[in-house]
Every structure is written in structure tokens, then in C-alpha cells.
Design a protein around this motif. Structure first.
Motif, PDB file in Angstrom:
ATOM      1  N   PRO A  24       4.690   7.300  -9.330  1.00 25.56           N
ATOM      2  CA  PRO A  24       4.318   8.705  -9.091  1.00 25.56           C
ATOM      3  C   PRO A  24       5.536   9.620  -9.014  1.00 25.56           C
ATOM      4  O   PRO A  24       6.519   9.310  -8.330  1.00 25.56           O
ATOM      5  CB  PRO A  24       3.572   8.643  -7.747  1.00 25.56           C
ATOM      6  CG  PRO A  24       3.094   7.243  -7.639  1.00 25.56           C
ATOM      7  CD  PRO A  24       4.139   6.398  -8.300  1.00 25.56           C
ATOM      8  N   GLN A  25       5.462  10.734  -9.700  1.00 24.14           N
ATOM      9  CA  GLN A  25       6.580  11.670  -9.709  1.00 24.14           C
ATOM     10  C   GLN A  25       6.875  12.196  -8.310  1.00 24.14           C
ATOM     11  O   GLN A  25       8.035  12.438  -7.951  1.00 24.14           O
ATOM     12  CB  GLN A  25       6.286  12.834 -10.658  1.00 24.14           C
ATOM     13  CG  GLN A  25       7.480  13.735 -10.907  1.00 24.14           C
ATOM     14  CD  GLN A  25       8.630  12.999 -11.571  1.00 24.14           C
ATOM     15  OE1 GLN A  25       8.417  12.234 -12.512  1.00 24.14           O
ATOM     16  NE2 GLN A  25       9.846  13.196 -11.079  1.00 24.14           N
ATOM     17  N   THR A  26       5.830  12.381  -7.523  1.00 25.56           N
ATOM     18  CA  THR A  26       6.023  12.841  -6.145  1.00 25.56           C
ATOM     19  C   THR A  26       6.939  11.905  -5.383  1.00 25.56           C
ATOM     20  O   THR A  26       7.801  12.343  -4.603  1.00 25.56           O
ATOM     21  CB  THR A  26       4.665  12.939  -5.421  1.00 25.56           C
ATOM     22  OG1 THR A  26       3.845  13.881  -6.103  1.00 25.56           O
ATOM     23  CG2 THR A  26       4.836  13.366  -3.979  1.00 25.56           C
ATOM     24  N   GLN A  27       6.771  10.578  -5.580  1.00 20.08           N
ATOM     25  CA  GLN A  27       7.595   9.597  -4.869  1.00 20.08           C
ATOM     26  C   GLN A  27       9.032   9.612  -5.385  1.00 20.08           C
ATOM     27  O   GLN A  27       9.987   9.478  -4.610  1.00 20.08           O
ATOM     28  CB  GLN A  27       6.983   8.199  -5.023  1.00 20.08           C
ATOM     29  CG  GLN A  27       5.529   8.103  -4.579  1.00 20.08           C
ATOM     30  CD  GLN A  27       5.319   8.525  -3.142  1.00 20.08           C
ATOM     31  OE1 GLN A  27       6.172   8.298  -2.281  1.00 20.08           O
ATOM     32  NE2 GLN A  27       4.173   9.149  -2.866  1.00 20.08           N
ATOM     33  N   ILE A  28       9.188   9.780  -6.697  1.00 18.06           N
ATOM     34  CA  ILE A  28      10.536   9.861  -7.265  1.00 18.06           C
ATOM     35  C   ILE A  28      11.253  11.104  -6.751  1.00 18.06           C
ATOM     36  O   ILE A  28      12.434  11.061  -6.376  1.00 18.06           O
ATOM     37  CB  ILE A  28      10.465   9.875  -8.808  1.00 18.06           C
ATOM     38  CG1 ILE A  28       9.951   8.525  -9.317  1.00 18.06           C
ATOM     39  CG2 ILE A  28      11.839  10.191  -9.410  1.00 18.06           C
ATOM     40  CD1 ILE A  28       9.742   8.468 -10.814  1.00 18.06           C
ATOM     41  N   ASP A  29      10.530  12.222  -6.696  1.00 13.14           N
ATOM     42  CA  ASP A  29      11.140  13.463  -6.203  1.00 13.14           C
ATOM     43  C   ASP A  29      11.557  13.322  -4.744  1.00 13.14           C
ATOM     44  O   ASP A  29      12.600  13.851  -4.331  1.00 13.14           O
ATOM     45  CB  ASP A  29      10.161  14.628  -6.348  1.00 13.14           C
ATOM     46  CG  ASP A  29       9.904  14.997  -7.802  1.00 13.14           C
ATOM     47  OD1 ASP A  29      10.694  14.585  -8.669  1.00 13.14           O
ATOM     48  OD2 ASP A  29       8.892  15.687  -8.063  1.00 13.14           O
ATOM     49  N   TYR A  30      10.748  12.629  -3.964  1.00 12.86           N
ATOM     50  CA  TYR A  30      11.049  12.470  -2.538  1.00 12.86           C
ATOM     51  C   TYR A  30      12.219  11.524  -2.311  1.00 12.86           C
ATOM     52  O   TYR A  30      13.127  11.811  -1.510  1.00 12.86           O
ATOM     53  CB  TYR A  30       9.812  11.956  -1.804  1.00 12.86           C
ATOM     54  CG  TYR A  30      10.032  11.699  -0.334  1.00 12.86           C
ATOM     55  CD1 TYR A  30      10.193  12.750   0.561  1.00 12.86           C
ATOM     56  CD2 TYR A  30      10.094  10.400   0.165  1.00 12.86           C
ATOM     57  CE1 TYR A  30      10.412  12.516   1.914  1.00 12.86           C
ATOM     58  CE2 TYR A  30      10.311  10.153   1.515  1.00 12.86           C
ATOM     59  CZ  TYR A  30      10.466  11.217   2.382  1.00 12.86           C
ATOM     60  OH  TYR A  30      10.681  10.974   3.718  1.00 12.86           O
ATOM     61  N   GLN A  31      12.223  10.401  -3.011  1.00  9.21           N
ATOM     62  CA  GLN A  31      13.255   9.394  -2.787  1.00  9.21           C
ATOM     63  C   GLN A  31      14.520   9.662  -3.599  1.00  9.21           C
ATOM     64  O   GLN A  31      15.616   9.269  -3.196  1.00  9.21           O
ATOM     65  CB  GLN A  31      12.709   8.004  -3.158  1.00  9.21           C
ATOM     66  CG  GLN A  31      11.628   7.491  -2.220  1.00  9.21           C
ATOM     67  CD  GLN A  31      12.162   7.237  -0.827  1.00  9.21           C
ATOM     68  OE1 GLN A  31      13.224   6.631  -0.650  1.00  9.21           O
ATOM     69  NE2 GLN A  31      11.446   7.713   0.180  1.00  9.21           N
ATOM     70  N   GLY A  32      14.359  10.296  -4.761  1.00 14.22           N
ATOM     71  CA  GLY A  32      15.505  10.546  -5.628  1.00 14.22           C
ATOM     72  C   GLY A  32      15.475   9.651  -6.855  1.00 14.22           C
ATOM     73  O   GLY A  32      15.100   8.477  -6.787  1.00 14.22           O
TER      74      GLY A  32
END
Length: 585
Positions: free
Chosen positions: A567-575
Motif C-alpha cells: 500500500p502506498q499509504t504504508q510506503i509514504d508513512y515508513q519511507g
């Protein structure tokens, strides 16, 4: 009557304790949301058990979308060709949501993909909370309690990680030692988590009791079966074989009775007869408990459309079985499936009422079919449980998009309406029907796969025939109002040895398609067998001729569509330097 452990998410399990120091006594107030009794309550036996129960409660994806459930009807069955999204193109997002699962058009921004990720990590978080509490347990938690509770928590954690592994492949592994929720520790998805899943399941197998006090709690045999399943997914056939052997020969249910196939196929999907000898590990659902969150929430849309008083729920026409699946139940004159694929050609194709008004006379298919067809798929002219004769088009919201069929597994009976369904919400579709994450027929067929690879083709044939013999129980076949068989049911066993490993593989893979249809297994089976691309692209080519609105232009891309995007949301949050996207997204 079943006595399920799952009673919803408890307040105790959802609260976190907040402590702080201040020299001004008037400021020393307990923060809103803290537990009365503080640590002593949280770490008591009741407190730890409540946290454990909330870990079980997450099995049906509570708090997230229907795609987050352990049932996997969206990814496992819709992506697998058992069914299409159903309803009409605009309902529940149309081409931007569930329809993207059948068309293999998932994007990293898809909310249902993110909900699957979040729902599984929520279960992991709760399991980790149990394991963190054990070392601080109060005096009323015995050593035996600690061992059992830890084993249950690790079993559940393994399940949630298994779901993540087969859904996303490379995912972060977070155990009870990681301070992940604070955002301080960032965990990359660069390590294969299969060894961690095995480790938790081995611990559970060693430390869980053979029987449990409540239906729904994992026992030693559930852990044994799950560990064998994890080995099978990795093609570790030699390791899986003795475990499947043990479950089949020695395994007992939580109540101490031997695992076996239910006498009637339909009993597996009936709220009044579940938690039977076939159930190895299942979600637990209940109705009329004061909260619909205790029910089978993930199934609330999966009923025939616009049924009125003659059918269940009245909404919403989702999860419509595919033409291809219906055809698959065609058999030859001897009662064996058409393993050469000819069920999709000529007169072998199941007669259906696509495009025929319910007022226009229609005679159902008279050719030979596997009796499991009419416990799995609702079709015109055949009794729909105890509701009525399925009327066809009148129960389908949009035939041009959904096709002519209705789901039939996981449907409550008319005699159970408002007793085993919840009456407190917008629909009676919130039922008490469990979902078997692992059932005995599934174990027999997985064991047959293992026998084909490292054991005996004859043992594999015995296991397959055992499943088919149960389906041949004439007393359980669907009956017409006059008591005769509702269709031309013919089924037999494989009476001659398989000619080769390849022939045996074809037989067991097709048997899984029939026996487990609509239960969320098909897509994952195709991926682990390595034939997802040719099978699913052939399915799309066939189905798109009949439902172009839903399938035209769709394609499964090998090397991409085996897994959902991170999920892009998780990538955005974690980096981006922490979480790496799956290939080709």
C-alpha cells in the motif's frame, strides 16, 4: 448450540495505559481511557485473556473493509475465478474497488489493499500485546496458563503473517520486542518471513493443548495442520507429510472427537451445525449479541438481490459465481469431472438463464452434474435452501455484469432468519455462520498433494476419493419439492490408479476447485501451483465473452499479479528507503 470464544473486541484489549509524573498533585489525574485498577487489571488472567480474545476477534477483519477478512472472498475467490464481484458496475466502487480484483487492476492506492495490510497488522499488534503482558502477569496466571496463552497468541500471529505473506510476499516482521506503534522503529520488508511463521507454529504445536474449553480456540492439531500448510506453500513436502499424517490419523477437535468429514456437505456452511468434526480452525460468528461486529460482517453483501420475503437478506447481489465455475461441475456419464477442460465447450456448458426473464418458462440443465453444484451455486429452477425455487433474473441485480448465478454457501436458512441472523441493523445478512479457515476436507486434499510429490499416488487417490465419497451421500443431495433429486446428480470415485504424477496433480487440483469453491482458496492455490497466468487468462477469455462489462480487456500479468502491491499509504508513512514496492507496480 455452539459456544464461541469470539464475542467482539473487548474494551480492556483496546486501551493502553498512560503514566506520567508531575509535582503538582492536582494535576495527577488518571488520563481518560485508562483502566480502573491499572496494571493489576491489565495483567490479571481476565485482562490477558481479554486481550487474547480481541486477537481472535480480528480474524474477520473487524474495523476494516470486507477485503481485510481472513475469509478472502475478494482476493481468494474473485481473483481466483470462482466468482465475480457481482451486483452492478457502480456498486461499492465499481471499477475502482472490488472489480479491480477480478480484472487484476490493483493499484498501490487501493483502499481495500491497504485495509488488508492494516487488518492483519492489527491482529499481529494484539497478539504482540498478549505476549508482552505474559512476563508481567499477575499471580492468578499459572505457568500452564502462560504456556497456553502464549501458544494461542503465537498461533494467531502466525496466521496473520501467513495472510500477509501470501498476499504481499515481502512484508515487515514485527514481534513483541519491537516498538513499532510509536513510529520510532521502522522495519524494512527485505527479509523472508517464512522462518518466523514456522517458528510460531512450531511453538504453538508444542505448547497448545489437544483440546480446548471453547469452540474457536486453536488447539495442538490446528497448529499441526497450519504448520503443514505453511510447509506445503513452500513446497517442503517431506516436512509436511508427517504432520498431515498425524492430523488425519490422530487429530481431535477442541471437544475431543476425532476429525472427520461432516456426513452432509451442507453442514459445513450451516450455522446450526458448524464447529463439527470437520472444523479444524474457524472464525466464530454470533447473532443478536448486541453488536453486529460479532456476526459474519464480511458476508453482508453476498446475498441474492431484491429477494423480498421469498429469499434471504434482500441485498446485494455481490459474489456472483462465475460461468466457468458452474461449468466445472459437469461430469461424464460415470460421474467423474471433465479434467481435459471440455466442460467449457459445446453441450458440456451448463445451461443457464442468462438474458431470460423470470416470467419466461425455463427448464434447468438435465445433464449429469456433481451434486456439490447445487450446494455451492444458486441457479434458476433449483431450490434455494428452504427459501424458494430460485427465480433467476428477479434475484440478479444486473445479469450483464454479474451473470445468472447467486452465491449459496454461507447463506442462512429461512428457518434461521432472525434467530441465527442479527435483527438490529439495516440487513438480516449479518449471520452467525462461521468461516472455516482450515477444514478436514482441505487437509485431506492438501495431504493428497504431498503424497503425490513424495509419498504414494494410491494414498493420494484414497484421500481424494474420501472427499468424493462424502459428496456422494444421496441423502444430502438437494431435493425438489416432490422429494426427488433437484437435478441429474452423478458422482463416483476414481476407481483405477492414476497413470502418472501429472494425472494425479490434475485430479487433486480440480477436486480442490470443486470442493472448496467460493471459500477463498482458489487464487492462492493457483499461485502456489505456478499456473495462475495460463489458468486465469483462459478464464478471463471465456468469461469476457459472457460478461464483457466486467472482464473485457482484463489480463493477469505473470511476475506482477501474484501479489498485491504494497500500500502506498504504508510506503509514504515508513519511507521508500524502508518499504520496497512489489515488482511491476
Amino acid at each position: 448450540m455452539k459456544k464461541p470464544i469470539i464475542k467482539g473486541i473487548t474494551l480492556t484489549a483496546m486501551l493502553s495505559l498512560v503514566t506520567f509524573a508531575c509535582s503538582d498533585k492536582f494535576l495527577d489525574l488518571s488520563p481518560t481511557g485508562t483502566l480502573r485498577g491499572g496494571d493489576s487489571q491489565l495483567f490479571s488472567k481476565a485482562g490477558i485473556e481479554s486481550t487474547l480474545v480481541s486477537t481472535y476477534a480480528q480474524l474477520n477483519g473487524r474495523g476494516f473493509s470486507r477485503a481485510a477478512s481472513s475469509f478472502n472472498w475478494v482476493r481468494g475467490s474473485v481473483s481466483g475465478g470462482d466468482a465475480n464481484k457481482g451486483s452492478n458496475p457502480g456498486d461499492a466502487g465499481g471499477n475502482s474497488n472490488f472489480t479491480t480484483f477480478q480484472r487484476f487492476e490493483l493499484l498501490p492506492t487501493n483502499g481495500d489493499v491497504n485495509d488488508k495490510w492494516r487488518g492483519m497488522y492489527e491482529g499481529i499488534s494484539r497478539a504482540n500485546a498478549v505476549l508482552r503482558a505474559i512476563p508481567q502477569a499477575a499471580a492468578d496466571v499459572s505457568d500452564d496458563d502462560k504456556k497456553r496463552i502464549s501458544a494461542e497468541a503465537r498461533f494467531l500471529r502466525a496466521h496473520y503473517y501467513f495472510e500477509l505473506k501470501r498476499s504481499f510476499n515481502m512484508v515487515p516482521y514485527i514481534d513483541e520486542t519491537v516498538d513499532y506503534g510509536s513510529g520510532i522503529e521502522k522495519v524494512p520488508n527485505n527479509t523472508d518471513i517464512w522462518p518466523k511463521i514456522e517458528e510460531d507454529l512450531k511453538y504453538a504445536q508444542t505448547n497448545l493443548p489437544a483440546t480446548q474449553s471453547a469452540a474457536g480456540r486453536a488447539n495442538k492439531w490446528a497448529a499441526t495442520a497450519y504448520l503443514a500448510k505453511a510447509y506445503l506453500y513452500q513446497k517442503k513436502y517431506t516436512e509436511a507429510k508427517p504432520l498431515f499424517d498425524q492430523v488425519i490419523a490422530e487429530g481431535v477437535t477442541a471437544r475431543g472427537t476425532k476429525y472427520d468429514l461432516a456426513a452432509n456437505y451442507t453442514d459445513v456452511f450451516n450455522a446450526a451445525t458448524e464447529n463439527n468434526a470437520e472444523s479444524i480452525f474457524a472464525t466464530q460468528s454470533a447473532a443478536n449479541t448486541g453488536s453486529v461486529s460479532n456476526s459474519a460482517q464480511e458476508l453482508d453483501l453476498n446475498f441474492p438481490y431484491n429477494t423480498g420475503s421469498n429469499g434471504p437478506a434482500g441485498c446485494c447481489g455481490f459474489f456472483a459465481p462465475s460461468f466457468e465455475l458452474a461449468n466445472s461441475f459437469r461430469v461424464n456419464a460415470n460421474g467423474l469431472p471433465l479434467l481435459d477442460g471440455s466442460y467449457n465447450t459445446g453441450a458440456n456448458q451448463l445451461k443457464n438463464d442468462q438474458g431470460i426473464d423470470s416470467k419466461t418458462p425455463f427448464t434447468p440443465d438435465a445433464g449429469p452434474v456433481d451434486p456439490r453444484l447445487d450446494w455451492s451455486i444458486g441457479r434458476r429452477g433449483i431450490p434455494y435452501l428452504d427459501w424458494s425455487i430460485h427465480p433467476g433474473l428477479d434475484w440478479i441485480r444486473d445479469q450483464s455484469f454479474a451473470g445468472p448465478y447467486s452465491p449459496k454457501k454461507f447463506i442462512f436458512y429461512k428457518s434461521q432468519d432472525k434467530t441465527l441472523t442479527d435483527v438490529s441493523s439495516w440487513t438480516n445478512g449479518y449471520s452467525a455462520i462461521n468461516y472455516n479457515i482450515i477444514r478436514f476436507a482441505d487437509v485431506l486434499l492438501m495431504a493428497a498433494e504431498v503424497e503425490i510429490e513424495v509419498g504414494s499416488l494410491e494414498t493420494a487417490r484414497t484421500y481424494i476419493n474420501r472427499v468424493r465419497t462424502r459428496a456422494a451421500n444421496r441423502t444430502a443431495w438437494v431435493k425438489a419439492p416432490d422429494g426427488s433429486n433437484a437435478a441429474n446428480y452423478v458422482i463416483s470415485n476414481y476407481t483405477t490408479p492414476f497413470a502418472s504424477k501429472e494425472a494425479a496433480r490434475t485430479a487433486v487440483q480440480f477436486e480442490r476447485k470443486l470442493e472448496l469453491s467460493g471459500e477463498g482458496h482458489r487464487f492462492y492455490d493457483l499461485v502456489r501451483w505456478g499456473n495462475a497466468a495460463p489458468v486465469l487468462n483462459a478464464f478471463i477469455a471465456y468469461e469476457s465473452q459472457r460478461l464483457p462489462t466486467g472482464y473485457a480487456g482484463a489480463r493477469f500479468t505473470a511476475g506482477k499479479d501474484e501479489y498485491m502491491p504494497i500500500p502506498q499509504t504504508q510506503i509514504d508513512y515508513q519511507g521508500r528507503d524502508v518499504l520496497k514496492q512489489n515488482p511491476n507496480y
